[in-house]
Design an enzyme around this catalytic site. Structure first.
Site, short mmCIF file in Angstrom:
data_model
loop_
_atom_site.label_atom_id
_atom_site.label_comp_id
_atom_site.label_asym_id
_atom_site.label_seq_id
_atom_site.Cartn_x
_atom_site.Cartn_y
_atom_site.Cartn_z
N PHE A 1 2.60 9.62 3.57
CA PHE A 1 3.04 9.41 4.95
C PHE A 1 3.51 7.99 5.21
O PHE A 1 4.12 7.71 6.24
CB PHE A 1 1.95 9.79 5.95
CG PHE A 1 0.64 9.09 5.74
CD1 PHE A 1 0.43 7.80 6.20
CD2 PHE A 1 -0.39 9.73 5.08
CE1 PHE A 1 -0.78 7.16 6.01
CE2 PHE A 1 -1.61 9.10 4.87
CZ PHE A 1 -1.81 7.81 5.34
N ASP A 2 3.24 7.07 4.28
CA ASP A 2 3.70 5.70 4.47
C ASP A 2 3.59 4.95 3.15
O ASP A 2 2.68 5.20 2.35
CB ASP A 2 2.89 5.00 5.55
CG ASP A 2 3.51 3.69 6.00
OD1 ASP A 2 4.70 3.49 5.73
OD2 ASP A 2 2.80 2.87 6.61
N TYR B 1 -8.36 7.84 12.08
CA TYR B 1 -7.85 8.09 13.42
C TYR B 1 -8.57 9.20 14.18
O TYR B 1 -8.15 9.56 15.27
CB TYR B 1 -6.36 8.44 13.34
CG TYR B 1 -5.51 7.26 12.97
CD1 TYR B 1 -5.36 6.19 13.85
CD2 TYR B 1 -4.88 7.19 11.74
CE1 TYR B 1 -4.59 5.09 13.51
CE2 TYR B 1 -4.10 6.10 11.40
CZ TYR B 1 -3.96 5.06 12.29
OH TYR B 1 -3.20 3.97 11.95
N PHE C 1 -5.56 5.73 0.31
CA PHE C 1 -4.67 4.58 0.19
C PHE C 1 -4.87 3.89 -1.15
O PHE C 1 -6.00 3.63 -1.55
CB PHE C 1 -4.97 3.55 1.29
CG PHE C 1 -4.57 3.97 2.66
CD1 PHE C 1 -3.28 3.81 3.11
CD2 PHE C 1 -5.52 4.52 3.52
CE1 PHE C 1 -2.92 4.19 4.39
CE2 PHE C 1 -5.17 4.90 4.81
CZ PHE C 1 -3.86 4.74 5.24
N TYR D 1 0.82 -1.21 0.00
CA TYR D 1 0.00 0.00 0.00
C TYR D 1 0.85 1.26 0.00
O TYR D 1 2.03 1.25 0.36
CB TYR D 1 -0.92 0.03 1.23
CG TYR D 1 -0.18 0.22 2.53
CD1 TYR D 1 0.03 1.49 3.08
CD2 TYR D 1 0.31 -0.87 3.23
CE1 TYR D 1 0.71 1.65 4.27
CE2 TYR D 1 1.00 -0.72 4.42
CZ TYR D 1 1.20 0.54 4.93
OH TYR D 1 1.89 0.70 6.10
N ILE E 1 -7.66 -0.06 11.18
CA ILE E 1 -8.68 0.99 11.27
C ILE E 1 -9.94 0.58 10.50
O ILE E 1 -9.89 -0.25 9.58
CB ILE E 1 -8.15 2.34 10.75
CG1 ILE E 1 -7.65 2.22 9.29
CG2 ILE E 1 -7.05 2.88 11.66
CD1 ILE E 1 -7.23 3.53 8.67
#
Length: 261
Positions: free
Chosen positions: A169-170, A213, A229, A159, A187
């Site tokens: 961010f990732d 979040y 994502f 991902y 999540i």
């Protein structure tokens, strides 16, 4: 006059060498003590520096010279405050900082909710985007032919995650290592979205903050952020299947573990 024999010369040379060795050893020990002592001071300095930076970032005023004087007085046992007074002042400062921090999070949340709502409103009008009852938006990039996972299953995914402004961010692709985890552990937006994906699929999931979040700050993810994502479902396994040593490889930003609620 005393005659210097070969034997006595050898003994004298040995004594001198031993003396030099002891001097060198003492010098090395002294340097080790100095290095350890300096390292101790540097460690304390880094810790204090970090505390000062965190507070000034929130707008708190700090007098560096007074901080240093307080440290020196404490080291000498000549502190000008009792332990009770120190705690009183530190607790007051902590309360002040918490108030500032909470207000900043609230301000950021309001800003990010507005930005997320605008993005979601535009994105849902794009061709191929489906909106579920929960508000999750997804788009099929490639459709696999495998089975869809249950919430109790273990999945392996690749991902990339980004914010609505494009900030990544990732990314498991950057780490070149997919993540493997129980679907129930992530999540809500991932639980719902990945459950819609046949094995071998790649979907784009656009997740409202309440399915991600919420107001929590996670890594570099700001509070109340809508998350985007691109998720590739590599493998689906039933619980217990090859579970020995499963681990949670390359979890990055917590691997989207846990709910923000």
């Amino acid at each position: 006059m005393k005659t210097i024999t070969k034997k006595s010369l050898s003994m004298t040379t040995l004594s001198l060498l031993c003396g030099f060795s002891l001097m060198a050893s003492a010098s090395e020990v002294s340097q080790e003590v100095n290095d350890a002592s300096y390292a101790m001071g540097a460690s304390v300095g880094h810790y204090i520096s970090g505390k000062i930076y965190n507070q000034t970032e929130l707008g708190a005023e700090i007098h560096i010279d007074t901080v240093i004087q307080g440290m020196i007085d404490a080291l000498k046992g000549e502190g000008k405050m009792s332990d009770e007074e120190i705690l009183t002042h530190l607790n007051a400062r902590a309360e002040q900082l918490n108030t500032i921090r909470e207000q900043r999070i609230e301000d950021l949340s309001i800003k990010n909710i507005a930005a997320g709502s605008a993005y979601l409103a535009t994105n849902k009008t794009n061709p191929g985007v489906t909106v579920t009852d929960s508000g999750l938006q997804y788009e099929v990039i490639t459709l696999g032919s495998g089975r869809k996972p249950l919430e109790s299953d273990v999945v392996t995914v690749h991902y990339k995650g980004q914010l609505v402004d494009g900030t990544v961010f990732d990314s498991s692709y950057d780490r070149n290592e997919p993540n493997r985890f129980a679907l129930m552990s992530v999540i809500d937006g991932w639980k719902e979205g990945i459950a819609l994906m046949p094995e071998g699929s790649t979907f784009r999931l656009t997740i409202p903050s309440e399915l991600a979040y919420g107001k929590e700050v996670v890594g570099i993810i700001p509070p109340s952020s809508t998350l985007i994502f691109d998720v590739e479902l590599v493998k689906v396994e039933e619980p217990g299947e090859n579970s020995k040593g499963m681990g949670l490889s390359g979890m990055g930003m917590g691997g989207m573990m846990g709910s923000g609620h």
